[in-house]
Design an enzyme around this catalytic site. Structure first.
Site, mmCIF file in Angstrom:
data_model
loop_
_atom_site.group_PDB
_atom_site.id
_atom_site.type_symbol
_atom_site.label_atom_id
_atom_site.label_comp_id
_atom_site.label_asym_id
_atom_site.label_seq_id
_atom_site.Cartn_x
_atom_site.Cartn_y
_atom_site.Cartn_z
ATOM 1 N N CYS B 33 0.821 -1.213 0.000
ATOM 2 C CA CYS B 33 0.000 0.000 0.000
ATOM 3 C C CYS B 33 0.850 1.255 0.000
ATOM 4 O O CYS B 33 0.331 2.370 -0.010
ATOM 5 C CB CYS B 33 -0.917 0.026 1.210
ATOM 6 S SG CYS B 33 -1.945 -1.425 1.314
ATOM 7 N N CYS B 102 -3.424 7.885 6.810
ATOM 8 C CA CYS B 102 -2.072 7.995 7.383
ATOM 9 C C CYS B 102 -2.148 8.285 8.878
ATOM 10 O O CYS B 102 -1.328 7.799 9.663
ATOM 11 C CB CYS B 102 -1.286 9.115 6.703
ATOM 12 S SG CYS B 102 -0.970 8.775 4.958
#
Ligand SMILES: Cc1ncc(COP(=O)(O)O)c(C=O)c1O
Ligand SMILES: Cc1ncc(COP(=O)(O)O)c(C=O)c1O
Lengths: 392, 143, 392, 143
Positions: B33, B102
């Site tokens: 990812c 994130c």
């Protein structure tokens, strides 16, 4: 002023001053609608026809085979959907490659939802489509082969002449997305046996929002934009005269001396590329070593991620890209890099530098100074790099 | 795309580096990812005496790691556990919507490091709370 | 220099100098691709978003409901095809009017070939669509009503607010082609209950080749141009930044003071119109006496043909049109004039004069001097006129 | 759209007007299609001594009428009959493709007027030749 080193010419280019000068009279003075009857309109009409001749001559077509569009994406959509829907009775099979631009791939995906079937040809590790694969994929239900002339991410130049020969022999229409190839690679639609070709002004120092589709005489193609009788009833909409004039002028300039122009760019590119590979360990060059666009560098720096490279380069005034411009804002690694066989984490660490008229030798030196430090900096934060060092 | 606080924490990240002999380490994310975050903790008297990170990822991943380690320093483990992704994104003055994951990674990294510490102390690892609730609340810049 | 009197503002308008000035920095300096990450690209991105806000505010929409296109034709095609194909499972019936622009009518005709059924509502002798007719035409298979805000040929302004109220009540999406209405008629997509709206820059002193489609939040709409992720993944293609900036600036200026601006134009128009009807016998005014665009005159001069009127006017430096610009090159009399009930031969003798910023009072005097003589001259050659005189 | 010769014959048409007591009159075209052409002939000794026209129509229709009447003046009826649409369009240095039918109308107008004269003279009308062949040959400006 802050230093600016623009190395993203594949994303877009500035309009050349000669091109803008050619366009300027058509905004506020020679603004007539070319469909009208009066003298003012005839000036616009002549400007459009002059540009049409310039585009035609740049690719070896005849002017009545050139149709203006709003850009590369519209040209791709028109060629592919227009062929598909107009030939539905003949067949439902389309052949393309796995590394096309999204304007081709997403159009093909849309057609799959409309009952068409699409073969996505694989590419080798350099990004090359094999003409033999094209030949073998053709069935009696195939109504279109669309393979790009040159890839926008890794710069690989496809063997379109061989593909053209095969499709012509088999009687299947051949479309090529030449958006990245114009001005970089010599294209002649007759010698290359191309039936349709997409191009976009802003990739060769022309304006944005204008492009063209070449359609060989006799090719069956439905309309994408229906309406008024412009473009010989094949593409409706009041003509974007300044855009069309700019496109004509830009393509004339971009194709006037392809070998001379590209030699200069390629020399800078080669020095930069060698310098990067030299200075930065654990770096892979993506794309083909020689069959590639003269301005393209695409490298993967292992253990780090592309967006953070771009941000740090931007902080130093260097404009670059990771994969195609569109994918920068997405979270997906580039479909092109995956198709050439890169593992996901390596694909994530890719950097595209595309040189052009805005660059000079000093830019190469500057990037060679900045880039290795940026990579080093990011690697110093990377747990993958630490693990790899540990492992050695 | 990023605001000034994010850019500051990206360009001048706080607390970068591997820690020697950490008391707890958490590694989350996935190279597939495009992001891996590793959080190192030094614990004294139930408090985070020191926190550092190593991150492979985008600007937001690095800035979130930097901010997350800042936020937990000096906190008790209970307090540190409660630092949510929303808190990280908020302290960064917001993240673009597609980058909120994130800040989630940062929260997960802290949790992983704390539970690694607890495991080493032969304590029961703490349970993750439902993630979705946090994510819904998280604000963010427009893209 | 030869006198030039431009009275074809409905065909196209020159780019205003303030608009061109706003555009200029984006061709060669601030040329970054807004999809990119670096600072140069952010300037472009902000320019696009600023223009989006300008367009939104001009029609009472919110910025994220505005999508840029290459012009009115693309907007119309997108709204209609995008709605049709995305709602195929819900229904297959579209309602429009007989006097729409070809960008709507030809798109509807295309959809008829794809299995959709289209109701073309008639208009009264002034060109008005009846909201009651709309209401009665809606069935449970109706997926779209598309009726233009104002007609490009005869200038009739439609009761779109009433139509909007009806379609909203019945839960049918309502699209309006407002290409001619922007800057001339106050439009508020919320109060008017409009779900989609097409507009085109070059009709209100903005650039050609740029337009927008307003799409109300929650409206189901498929894509017309597939590809890159621009315009929130709904319209692919590198953004035409100068065009978008120009569109934003132009619509802001055009809608800043609609009553004040149109009053000035309408005063000239009224004097010209009265003067023509006064000076030239056997002349009919087409369109509605009051519900019409402030700049539009459309008259039919009996016994003569429109193209020859245009040619003679052009010889005197007067730019005008007969029917829509597109139909000038065709042999068909205008479908709009036929729809309001004009016999073919009268429709052939129509002249459209559309005033605008390029006109001053002297132009009205000049046209009032030249036009009656031109009509007289052509009538003196016309066997129809001779027969009519003989007959009296 | 039109070349200079066409524009000259449109702006300054030759031989406009109704003729008093013509020897032959031909009216062709249709107001529905936007053009009607009426050709008047005065015949002396089997020759076209005078020819005039009245036309409702576009620029090309008026120019074609003007040119057609010029071409047949002074010609024998046989010669006048042979003036094809191609000849009219050619004498005008070409017409746009979509306007070639105007030159066809002129040819038809001449034929109609000649046959009107022959009818008045109790002569058998001459037969029309196939039209399609002419049209194929006709050259023209680009649009
Ligand atoms: C009412 C109307 N709709 C649509 C269009 C098409 O706009 P464009 O030519 O900018 O594509 C026009 C103008 O030509 C128009 O007047
Ligand atoms: C190969 C290729 N095809 C198509 C396009 C689309 O062109 P445009 O953005 O001008 O519509 C691009 C550029 O974005 C491209 O690089």
């Amino acid at each position: 002023m802050k230093k600016l080193v623009y190395m993203d010419h594949a994303a877009t280019t500035p309009v050349k001053s000669e091109v803008l000068d050619a366009m300027l009279p058509y905004f506020s003075e020679q603004f007539g609608n070319p469909s009208s009857l009066y003298a003012l309109a005839r000036v616009s009409k002549e400007a459009v026809e002059n540009a049409r001749a310039q585009v035609a001559s740049a690719i070896g077509a005849s002017p009545d085979e050139i149709f203006f569009t709003a850009g590369g994406s519209e040209s791709d959509n028109w060629a592919i959907k227009g062929t598909a829907f107009a030939n539905r009775k003949k067949g439902d099979h389309i052949i393309t490659s796995a590394i096309e631009h999204h304007a081709v791939l997403h159009t093909c995906a849309y057609l799959e939802t409309q009952g068409f079937s699409v073969t996505y040809l694989p590419v080798d590790r350099y990004g090359l489509v094999s003409p033999k694969d094209v030949e073998e994929a053709i069935t009696d239900r195939t109504i279109l082969v669309t393979v790009m002339a040159a890839n926008n991410e890794i710069g690989t130049v496809q063997p379109i002449r061989e593909i053209g020969r095969i499709t012509r022999e088999r009687g299947v229409p051949f479309h090529t997305d030449a958006v990245q190839a114009i001005g970089a690679v010599q294209i002649d639609v007759t010698e290359d046996a191309i039936d349709m070709l997409s191009l976009s002004g802003h990739k060769f120092y022309g304006p944005k929002g204008i492009g063209a589709l070449y359609v060989r005489k006799g090719i069956r193609l439905g309309n994408l934009v229906h309406g008024g009788g412009q473009e010989r009833r094949r593409r409706a909409g009041t003509e974007n005269i300044p855009g069309i004039v700019g496109l004509g002028k830009a393509i004339e300039m971009a194709t006037a001396d392809i070998p001379g122009h590209t030699a200069k760019i390629a020399a800078m590119r080669d020095r930069l590329c060698a310098g990067i590979l030299d200075a930065v360990p654990d770096t892979l060059l993506n794309g083909h070593p020689t069959l590639r666009l003269p301005n393209n560098i695409n490298v993967s720096f292992r253990y780090i991620e592309g967006e953070s490279i771009l941000l740090m380069l931007d902080a130093h005034g260097i404009c670059a890209s990771t994969g195609s411009a569109c994918s920068s804002a997405s979270l997906e690694p580039s479909h092109v890099l995956l198709a050439v066989g890169l593992p996901h984490e390596t694909a994530h660490g890719s950097l595209r530098l595309t040189l052009g008229d805005l660059n000079a030798d000093g830019d190469v030196d500057y990037v060679l100074d900045v880039l290795p430090k940026v990579v080093e900096r990011l690697r110093s934060m990377s747990p993958l790099y630490a693990a790899r060092k540990g492992g050695v | 795309m990023y605001n000034e606080t994010v850019m500051d924490h990206f360009m001048n990240p706080r607390n970068v580096g591997e820690m020697t002999d950490p008391d707890g380490v958490g590694e989350v994310g996935n190279p597939v990812c495009g992001d891996i975050m590793k959080i190192f903790l030094r614990i004294r008297d139930g408090r985070v005496e020191d926190a550092t990170f190593m991150t492979f990822g985008c600007g937001a991943a690095i800035a979130s790691s930097s901010m997350a380690t800042e936020l937990i320093r000096g906190k008790t483990l209970e307090e540190a556990w409660e630092i949510t992704n929303t808190a990280v994104a908020g302290a960064l003055q917001g993240l673009p919507p597609q980058k909120l994951h994130c800040s989630v990674l940062a929260e997960e990294g802290i949790h992983a490091a704390i539970n690694d510490y607890r495991k080493k102390q032969r304590l029961e690892p703490w349970a993750e709370t439902a993630r979705a609730a946090h994510e819904e609340e998280a604000g963010g810049d427009a893209e």
